[in-house]
Design a protein around this motif. Structure first.
Motif, PDB file in Angstrom:
ATOM      1  N   ILE A   9       0.845  -1.210   0.000  1.00 22.12           N
ATOM      2  CA  ILE A   9       0.000   0.000   0.000  1.00 22.12           C
ATOM      3  C   ILE A   9       0.870   1.246   0.000  1.00 22.12           C
ATOM      4  CG2 ILE A   9      -1.658   1.338   1.364  1.00 22.12           C
ATOM      5  CD1 ILE A   9      -2.895  -1.380   2.192  1.00 22.12           C
ATOM      6  N   PHE A  10       1.930   1.248   0.797  1.00 14.11           N
ATOM      7  CA  PHE A  10       2.834   2.396   0.851  1.00 14.11           C
ATOM      8  C   PHE A  10       3.505   2.624  -0.510  1.00 14.11           C
ATOM      9  CE2 PHE A  10       7.009   4.310   1.770  1.00 14.11           C
ATOM     10  CZ  PHE A  10       6.576   5.487   2.374  1.00 14.11           C
ATOM     11  N   GLY A  11       3.942   1.525  -1.144  1.00 15.06           N
ATOM     12  CA  GLY A  11       4.574   1.622  -2.462  1.00 15.06           C
ATOM     13  C   GLY A  11       3.634   2.191  -3.511  1.00 15.06           C
ATOM     14  N   LEU A  12       2.383   1.767  -3.505  1.00 20.32           N
ATOM     15  CA  LEU A  12       1.395   2.292  -4.449  1.00 20.32           C
ATOM     16  C   LEU A  12       1.108   3.770  -4.182  1.00 20.32           C
ATOM     17  CD1 LEU A  12      -1.104  -0.712  -4.618  1.00 20.32           C
ATOM     18  CD2 LEU A  12       0.517   0.045  -6.391  1.00 20.32           C
ATOM     19  N   PHE A  13       1.089   4.143  -2.921  1.00 16.10           N
ATOM     20  CA  PHE A  13       0.868   5.545  -2.556  1.00 16.10           C
ATOM     21  C   PHE A  13       1.997   6.419  -3.089  1.00 16.10           C
ATOM     22  CE2 PHE A  13       1.548   9.071   0.417  1.00 16.10           C
ATOM     23  CZ  PHE A  13       0.335   9.734   0.258  1.00 16.10           C
ATOM     24  N   ILE A  14       3.227   5.977  -2.922  1.00 12.15           N
ATOM     25  CA  ILE A  14       4.393   6.736  -3.397  1.00 12.15           C
ATOM     26  C   ILE A  14       4.361   6.874  -4.916  1.00 12.15           C
ATOM     27  CG2 ILE A  14       6.918   6.720  -3.600  1.00 12.15           C
ATOM     28  CD1 ILE A  14       5.944   7.481  -0.844  1.00 12.15           C
ATOM     29  N   ILE A  15       4.079   5.802  -5.615  1.00 10.65           N
ATOM     30  CA  ILE A  15       4.021   5.834  -7.087  1.00 10.65           C
ATOM     31  C   ILE A  15       2.921   6.778  -7.557  1.00 10.65           C
ATOM     32  CG2 ILE A  15       3.500   4.473  -9.151  1.00 10.65           C
ATOM     33  CD1 ILE A  15       4.893   2.104  -7.724  1.00 10.65           C
ATOM     34  N   GLY A  16       1.788   6.789  -6.887  1.00 10.69           N
ATOM     35  CA  GLY A  16       0.659   7.635  -7.265  1.00 10.69           C
ATOM     36  C   GLY A  16       0.903   9.112  -7.034  1.00 10.69           C
ATOM     37  N   CYS A  17       1.922   9.469  -6.274  1.00 12.37           N
ATOM     38  CA  CYS A  17       2.194  10.874  -5.948  1.00 12.37           C
ATOM     39  C   CYS A  17       3.186  11.524  -6.907  1.00 12.37           C
ATOM     40  CB  CYS A  17       2.721  10.998  -4.521  1.00 12.37           C
ATOM     41  SG  CYS A  17       1.468  10.596  -3.298  1.00 12.37           S
ATOM     42  N   VAL A  18       3.696  10.797  -7.869  1.00 13.39           N
ATOM     43  CA  VAL A  18       4.671  11.345  -8.800  1.00 13.39           C
ATOM     44  C   VAL A  18       3.965  12.257  -9.793  1.00 13.39           C
ATOM     45  CG1 VAL A  18       6.355  10.783 -10.601  1.00 13.39           C
ATOM     46  CG2 VAL A  18       6.195   9.378  -8.543  1.00 13.39           C
ATOM     47  N   GLN A  19       4.479  13.478  -9.918  1.00 14.13           N
ATOM     48  CA  GLN A  19       3.875  14.451 -10.820  1.00 14.13           C
ATOM     49  C   GLN A  19       4.269  14.137 -12.259  1.00 14.13           C
ATOM     50  OE1 GLN A  19       4.912  18.420  -9.770  1.00 14.13           O
ATOM     51  NE2 GLN A  19       3.499  19.344 -11.194  1.00 14.13           N
ATOM     52  N   LYS A  20       3.307  14.137 -13.151  1.00 10.36           N
ATOM     53  CA  LYS A  20       3.563  13.876 -14.561  1.00 10.36           C
ATOM     54  C   LYS A  20       4.366  15.032 -15.150  1.00 10.36           C
ATOM     55  CE  LYS A  20       1.369  12.260 -18.734  1.00 10.36           C
ATOM     56  NZ  LYS A  20       0.147  11.863 -19.396  1.00 10.36           N
ATOM     57  N   THR A  21       5.349  14.716 -15.976  1.00 11.08           N
ATOM     58  CA  THR A  21       6.168  15.755 -16.600  1.00 11.08           C
ATOM     59  C   THR A  21       5.863  15.850 -18.084  1.00 11.08           C
ATOM     60  OG1 THR A  21       7.988  14.207 -16.972  1.00 11.08           O
ATOM     61  CG2 THR A  21       8.047  15.486 -14.928  1.00 11.08           C
ATOM     62  N   TYR A  22       6.136  17.021 -18.636  1.00 12.23           N
ATOM     63  CA  TYR A  22       5.895  17.302 -20.053  1.00 12.23           C
ATOM     64  C   TYR A  22       7.101  18.027 -20.625  1.00 12.23           C
ATOM     65  CZ  TYR A  22       1.081  16.605 -18.535  1.00 12.23           C
ATOM     66  OH  TYR A  22      -0.056  16.084 -17.994  1.00 12.23           O
ATOM     67  N   LYS A  23       7.300  17.876 -21.926  1.00 14.74           N
ATOM     68  CA  LYS A  23       8.309  18.669 -22.617  1.00 14.74           C
ATOM     69  C   LYS A  23       7.715  20.037 -22.901  1.00 14.74           C
ATOM     70  CE  LYS A  23      11.313  15.436 -24.952  1.00 14.74           C
ATOM     71  NZ  LYS A  23      11.837  14.993 -26.249  1.00 14.74           N
ATOM     72  N   GLN A  24       8.411  21.063 -22.467  1.00 14.40           N
ATOM     73  CA  GLN A  24       8.004  22.440 -22.727  1.00 14.40           C
ATOM     74  C   GLN A  24       9.190  23.143 -23.385  1.00 14.40           C
ATOM     75  OE1 GLN A  24       5.076  23.758 -22.380  1.00 14.40           O
ATOM     76  NE2 GLN A  24       4.088  22.170 -21.192  1.00 14.40           N
ATOM     77  N   THR A  25       8.980  23.678 -24.564  1.00 20.28           N
ATOM     78  CA  THR A  25      10.035  24.374 -25.292  1.00 20.28           C
ATOM     79  C   THR A  25       9.751  25.867 -25.258  1.00 20.28           C
ATOM     80  OG1 THR A  25      10.417  22.476 -26.717  1.00 20.28           O
ATOM     81  CG2 THR A  25      11.183  24.619 -27.524  1.00 20.28           C
ATOM     82  N   VAL A  26      10.787  26.634 -24.938  1.00 21.14           N
ATOM     83  CA  VAL A  26      10.672  28.093 -24.966  1.00 21.14           C
ATOM     84  C   VAL A  26      11.735  28.629 -25.909  1.00 21.14           C
ATOM     85  CG1 VAL A  26      10.707  30.240 -23.641  1.00 21.14           C
ATOM     86  CG2 VAL A  26       9.852  28.148 -22.570  1.00 21.14           C
ATOM     87  N   ILE A  27      11.312  29.480 -26.836  1.00 21.83           N
ATOM     88  CA  ILE A  27      12.243  30.181 -27.718  1.00 21.83           C
ATOM     89  C   ILE A  27      12.366  31.591 -27.174  1.00 21.83           C
ATOM     90  CG2 ILE A  27      12.703  30.976 -30.066  1.00 21.83           C
ATOM     91  CD1 ILE A  27      10.947  28.538 -30.972  1.00 21.83           C
ATOM     92  N   TYR A  28      13.514  31.872 -26.578  1.00 15.53           N
ATOM     93  CA  TYR A  28      13.790  33.180 -25.982  1.00 15.53           C
ATOM     94  C   TYR A  28      14.465  34.065 -27.030  1.00 15.53           C
ATOM     95  CZ  TYR A  28      13.180  30.899 -21.428  1.00 15.53           C
ATOM     96  OH  TYR A  28      12.683  30.215 -20.337  1.00 15.53           O
ATOM     97  N   THR A  29      13.913  35.253 -27.245  1.00 11.32           N
ATOM     98  CA  THR A  29      14.535  36.242 -28.131  1.00 11.32           C
ATOM     99  C   THR A  29      14.768  37.491 -27.308  1.00 11.32           C
ATOM    100  OG1 THR A  29      13.327  35.314 -30.011  1.00 11.32           O
ATOM    101  CG2 THR A  29      14.294  37.503 -30.304  1.00 11.32           C
ATOM    102  N   LEU A  30      16.013  37.977 -27.312  1.00 16.65           N
ATOM    103  CA  LEU A  30      16.399  39.106 -26.479  1.00 16.65           C
ATOM    104  C   LEU A  30      16.970  40.232 -27.320  1.00 16.65           C
ATOM    105  CD1 LEU A  30      16.823  40.171 -23.535  1.00 16.65           C
ATOM    106  CD2 LEU A  30      19.164  39.297 -23.734  1.00 16.65           C
TER     107      LEU A  30
END
Length: 119
Positions: A9-30
């Motif tokens: 149960i503890f292991g499932l709880f820990i796995i369920g708390c992981v935040q999903k990640t996404y690729k985010q691309t930023v093109i910075y122009t200065l």
């Protein structure tokens, strides 16, 4: 037996708390209008691959006036914070960092002028 059930149960709880990640691309122009000689233009920030300890150099599109870089983050956050540097010196001293809100599409275009806060 109780220990095994507890660990499962503890292991499932820990796995369920992981935040999903996404690729985010930023093109910075200065844009720069710096009176002294520009040797390097960089960016520093909160989230990898950037850091506050070292510059990631921007590429000159037009020497001494326009620079750009494309950064891809792997994050669960909806924004990041950055500051630009010229010759290693931070912009916007004693002011908040620039906050960049990620576009839900996955690619954000961020245009800025050195040492001028966004409106």
């Amino acid at each position: 037996m109780k220990k095994v059930v507890f660990l499962i149960i503890f292991g499932l709880f820990i796995i369920g708390c992981v935040q999903k990640t996404y690729k985010q691309t930023v093109i910075y122009t200065l844009k720069t209008s710096h009176p002294e000689e520009i040797k390097t233009v960089g960016i520093r920030g909160n989230d990898k691959p950037l850091s506050w300890d070292s510059n990631t150099e921007l590429i000159p599109l037009k020497k001494d006036s326009l620079y750009q870089i494309k950064i891809t983050y792997l994050t669960g956050y909806k924004f990041t914070e950055v500051k630009f540097t010229i010759n290693g010196d931070y912009e916007l001293k004693d002011m908040p960092n620039r906050r960049i809100d990620f576009n839900p599409s996955g690619t954000t275009h961020y245009n800025a002028a050195f040492n001028q806060a966004s409106k």
